[in-house]
Enzyme design. Structure first.
Site, PDB file in Angstrom:
ATOM      1  N   LYS A 121     -12.715  10.855  10.175  1.00  0.00           N
ATOM      2  CA  LYS A 121     -13.866  11.776  10.191  1.00  0.00           C
ATOM      3  C   LYS A 121     -15.167  11.044   9.913  1.00  0.00           C
ATOM      4  O   LYS A 121     -16.219  11.657   9.829  1.00  0.00           O
ATOM      5  CB  LYS A 121     -13.673  12.857   9.121  1.00  0.00           C
ATOM      6  CG  LYS A 121     -12.437  13.710   9.307  1.00  0.00           C
ATOM      7  CD  LYS A 121     -12.385  14.758   8.203  1.00  0.00           C
ATOM      8  CE  LYS A 121     -10.996  14.895   7.628  1.00  0.00           C
ATOM      9  NZ  LYS A 121     -10.986  15.658   6.385  1.00  0.00           N
TER      10      LYS A 121
ATOM     11  N   HIS B 110      -4.415 -12.662   5.238  1.00  0.00           N
ATOM     12  CA  HIS B 110      -3.207 -11.942   4.794  1.00  0.00           C
ATOM     13  C   HIS B 110      -2.662 -12.740   3.602  1.00  0.00           C
ATOM     14  O   HIS B 110      -1.634 -13.421   3.699  1.00  0.00           O
ATOM     15  CB  HIS B 110      -2.209 -11.881   5.948  1.00  0.00           C
ATOM     16  CG  HIS B 110      -1.086 -10.904   5.771  1.00  0.00           C
ATOM     17  ND1 HIS B 110      -0.827 -10.237   4.584  1.00  0.00           N
ATOM     18  CD2 HIS B 110      -0.107 -10.493   6.645  1.00  0.00           C
ATOM     19  CE1 HIS B 110       0.236  -9.459   4.744  1.00  0.00           C
ATOM     20  NE2 HIS B 110       0.681  -9.594   5.981  1.00  0.00           N
TER      21      HIS B 110
HETATM   22  N1   CP Z   1       4.516 -10.083   8.218  1.00  0.00           N
HETATM   23  C1   CP Z   1       3.930  -8.863   8.244  1.00  0.00           C
HETATM   24  O1   CP Z   1       2.774  -8.701   7.820  1.00  0.00           O
HETATM   25  O2   CP Z   1       4.720  -7.894   8.767  1.00  0.00           O
HETATM   26  P1   CP Z   1       4.285  -6.367   8.939  1.00  0.00           P
HETATM   27  O3   CP Z   1       3.168  -6.341   9.953  1.00  0.00           O
HETATM   28  O4   CP Z   1       5.518  -5.655   9.393  1.00  0.00           O
HETATM   29  O5   CP Z   1       3.798  -5.889   7.606  1.00  0.00           O
END
Ligand code: CP
Length: 305
Positions: free
Chosen positions: A85, A134
């Site tokens: 939204k 990540h």
């Molecule tokens: N490796 C990893 O980040 O897997 P997902 O995208 O399934 O979380």
């Protein structure tokens, strides 16, 4: 030793001492997990905000919290949240901070993790921000390398596939750069080479690296780290189709080789299933290591480790 930061956004914020402490606590958490868990985080709530698809990261964070006696609330998919939204990430985190004790977020936009952390009054963990970072994956990758190879200093790692958009190889490069005499072989098609932000980091830190498009140069490394071509980052579908299976690692290619095979998963064909039965295949063990590493991070960021 408590971690010297409240939010985990990028592996670039970690020192070697922080990283080694996280690996040490992860090993303790693995023992706790094997006994079924404990109540260390009883009464604590994790907000799991997954605005981009995930299986491993989401389930292992939820498992980690529950193994430590905590609880989880979730938001899934932008279209099912008020981001759809037009609510900002900052407003979302201000509000989530009123509900939970710690938050983890995956979001398709690079830089979204910094925005979220800037508005969060509770510890915040980046679970993947587009092609950015990540960090928890890189920590579990490092934990896996140490377990499988018996050391991190001095390893030779070959990274294969989509090095341009694959955030895991970026985050892992920065972490490995904290260790001594690590050597990188970067294997990708010309369109998907490691970005300058990472190769610049190798140069600034005098790290040994070579770039090639020949996967055979990775088969005698200590670790071959395969990656998926990131379909979701391509504007041009035909370009993805042309590049997606440039490298397919098979059992025949690994005959007589000792290299440890890793992959952050999901795989979509870049490791053939006949590799799964080989001792070299560490990728499912690697995914399993996500639980103790994320147990460690949750406990440490909540000041309970
Ligand atoms: N490796 C990893 O980040 O897997 P997902 O995208 O399934 O979380």
């Amino acid at each position: 030793m408590p971690l010297p930061f409240k939010h985990l956004i990028s592996t670039r914020q970690l020192t070697r001492a922080d990283t080694e402490e996280i690996l040490k606590v992860s090993a303790e958490m693995e023992k706790i997990r094997k006994k079924g868990g404990n109540e260390l985080l009883k009464g604590k709530i994790l907000a799991a905000l997954f605005y981009e698809p995930s299986t491993r990261t989401r389930l292992s964070f939820e498992t980690a919290m529950q193994r430590l006696g905590g609880e989880v609330v979730t938001a899934e998919g932008i279209q099912f949240s008020s981001l759809y939204k037009g609510e900002t990430i900052e407003d979302t985190l201000q509000m989530v901070s009123q509900y939970a004790d710690i938050a983890v977020m995956r979001h398709p936009e690079q830089g979204s993790a910094e925005k979220a952390a800037s508005a969060s009054s509770i510890p915040f963990i980046n679970a993947g921000d587009g092609p950015g970072q990540h960090p928890t994956q890189a920590l579990l990758d490092l934990y896996t390398i140490e377990k499988e190879c018996g050391r991190i200093d001095g390893i030779h790692i070959a990274m294969v596939g989509d090095l341009r958009y694959g955030r895991t190889v970026h985050s892992l490069s920065y972490l490995l750069g904290l260790f001594k005499n690590v050597r990188f072989t970067l294997i990708s098609p010309g369109e998907l080479t490691m970005p300058e932000k990472v190769t610049g980091f190798y140069r600034e830190n005098n790290l040994s690296f070579e770039e090639t498009d020949d996967i055979r140069l990775g088969l005698d490394a200590d670790v071959i780290y395969m990656t998926r071509v990131q379909q979701e980052r391509f504007a041009d579908r035909s370009e993805y189709e042309r590049l997606k299976l440039k490298y397919v690692l098979s059992a025949a290619m690994l005959k007589g080789k000792k290299v440890t095979v890793m992959h952050p998963l999901p795989r979509v064909g870049e490791i053939s299933t006949d590799v799964d039965a080989l001792k070299n295949a560490a990728y499912f063990r690697q995914a399993g290591n996500g639980v103790p590493v994320r147990m460690a991070l949750l406990a440490m960021l909540l000041g309970k480790a």
